[in-house]
Design a protein around this motif. Structure first.
Motif, short mmCIF file in Angstrom:
data_model
loop_
_atom_site.label_atom_id
_atom_site.label_comp_id
_atom_site.label_asym_id
_atom_site.label_seq_id
_atom_site.Cartn_x
_atom_site.Cartn_y
_atom_site.Cartn_z
N CYS A 99 48.89 44.47 30.60
CA CYS A 99 47.77 44.83 31.46
C CYS A 99 46.94 43.59 31.78
CB CYS A 99 46.88 45.87 30.79
SG CYS A 99 47.73 47.41 30.40
N GLY A 101 44.30 41.10 31.49
CA GLY A 101 43.52 40.72 30.32
C GLY A 101 44.35 40.55 29.05
N THR A 102 45.63 40.94 29.08
CA THR A 102 46.49 40.75 27.91
C THR A 102 46.72 39.26 27.67
OG1 THR A 102 47.64 42.85 28.29
CG2 THR A 102 48.75 41.24 26.89
N GLY A 121 46.46 43.31 20.61
CA GLY A 121 46.64 44.73 20.90
C GLY A 121 47.78 45.39 20.13
N ASN A 162 36.50 36.99 32.42
CA ASN A 162 37.84 37.36 31.94
C ASN A 162 37.85 37.74 30.47
OD1 ASN A 162 39.40 37.24 34.25
ND2 ASN A 162 40.01 35.10 33.96
N SER A 163 36.82 37.34 29.73
CA SER A 163 36.79 37.63 28.29
C SER A 163 36.29 39.04 27.98
CB SER A 163 35.89 36.62 27.57
OG SER A 163 34.51 36.87 27.82
N GLN A 164 35.82 39.77 28.98
CA GLN A 164 35.33 41.12 28.73
C GLN A 164 36.45 41.97 28.14
OE1 GLN A 164 32.49 42.92 31.59
NE2 GLN A 164 32.99 41.19 32.91
N GLY A 165 36.13 42.67 27.06
CA GLY A 165 37.12 43.50 26.38
C GLY A 165 37.89 42.76 25.29
N GLN A 166 37.73 41.43 25.22
CA GLN A 166 38.41 40.64 24.19
C GLN A 166 37.54 40.59 22.93
OE1 GLN A 166 41.41 39.06 24.71
NE2 GLN A 166 41.61 39.43 26.90
N THR A 167 38.20 40.62 21.78
CA THR A 167 37.50 40.46 20.51
C THR A 167 38.07 39.23 19.80
OG1 THR A 167 37.18 42.85 20.29
CG2 THR A 167 36.97 41.53 18.29
N VAL A 187 27.66 39.11 27.39
CA VAL A 187 29.11 39.31 27.23
C VAL A 187 29.71 38.21 26.39
CG1 VAL A 187 31.33 39.33 28.45
CG2 VAL A 187 29.41 40.66 29.34
N ARG A 191 31.37 38.50 21.96
CA ARG A 191 32.82 38.48 21.71
C ARG A 191 33.13 38.37 20.23
NH1 ARG A 191 34.07 41.47 24.74
NH2 ARG A 191 31.81 41.66 24.95
#
Length: 217
Positions: A99, A101-102, A121, A162-167, A187, A191
């Motif tokens: 997806c 962001g992967t 993931g 682009n880092s949104q959703g990344q941990t 944001v 992270r």
């Protein structure tokens, strides 16, 4: 932030837990280029094939001009890669495995096929094949054209968007050029779970914090 990279970059656990964030693509590209140059091995360049959607516009937008465009959410015309470099997908290819962001890492480069290992993931550790695809320019662009290229960018460094959703466990934040929109700084700083694992660079120790005026009313 990235200590002893030449000895650690093959450790996927070490690689997945860290990245450097910046506000703009230009800053990210500079950081990625410098870090990738420190890796061993040959760098391979893949040039995109850019074409306008309307054939009648070919005269107005020559190929050289299209090649020079570097837009958010699009892969670069000159995509330079090395085995061992982390990358990020810019399109949904095969949900939920591949997806937008992967993050992955280049395992092998064969002709026009990239073999990569998923870093994050549910599917982390799986090896996948990536090929070039036609990518349409975002609809808000005044120049309708498509770029035939791998839908990826290097990911030692990422834009804050682009880092949104990344941990991440460890995160560097380069604010030599400050954030330019509401919420970006939040944001970036969120992270990581521990403030002690966030390393911020700003000129003179200061940066701008952009706030939506509606939030102040």
């Amino acid at each position: 932030m990235i200590p002893d990279l030449r000895h650690n970059y093959t450790n996927h656990g070490w690689l997945r837990e860290r990245a450097i964030l910046a506000a703009k693509n230009l800053d990210v590209d500079v950081i990625n280029f410098k870090i990738q140059q420190s890796l061993p091995g040959n760098e391979i360049t893949f040039k995109s094939n850019d074409t306008v959607v309307d054939p009648d516009e070919v005269v107005n937008y020559p190929v050289e001009f299209l090649n020079s465009l570097d837009l958010p959410g699009m892969p670069p015309h000159n995509l330079r890669l090395k085995i061992g470099s982390p990358i990020i997908l810019l399109r949904n290819l095969n949900a939920p495995k591949l997806c937008n962001g992967t993050r992955l890492v280049i395992k092998k480069i064969t002709g026009n096929i990239l073999q990569a290992t998923i870093l994050i993931g549910k599917f982390q550790g799986e090896v996948v094949l990536l090929r070039r695809i036609p990518i349409m320019i975002p609809s808000d662009s005044p120049i309708p054209f498509k770029r035939f290229q791998f839908p990826i960018r290097l990911a030692f460094s990422l834009t804050i968007n682009n880092s949104q959703g990344q941990t991440m466990t460890i995160c560097g934040l380069d604010l030599e050029n400050p954030c330019f929109s509401h919420g970006q700084l939040y944001v970036a700083c969120s992270r990581v779970g521990k403030p002690s694992n966030l390393f911020v660079y700003t000129p003179h120790g200061l940066t701008k914090y952009i706030v939506n005026i509606m939030a102040l009313r």
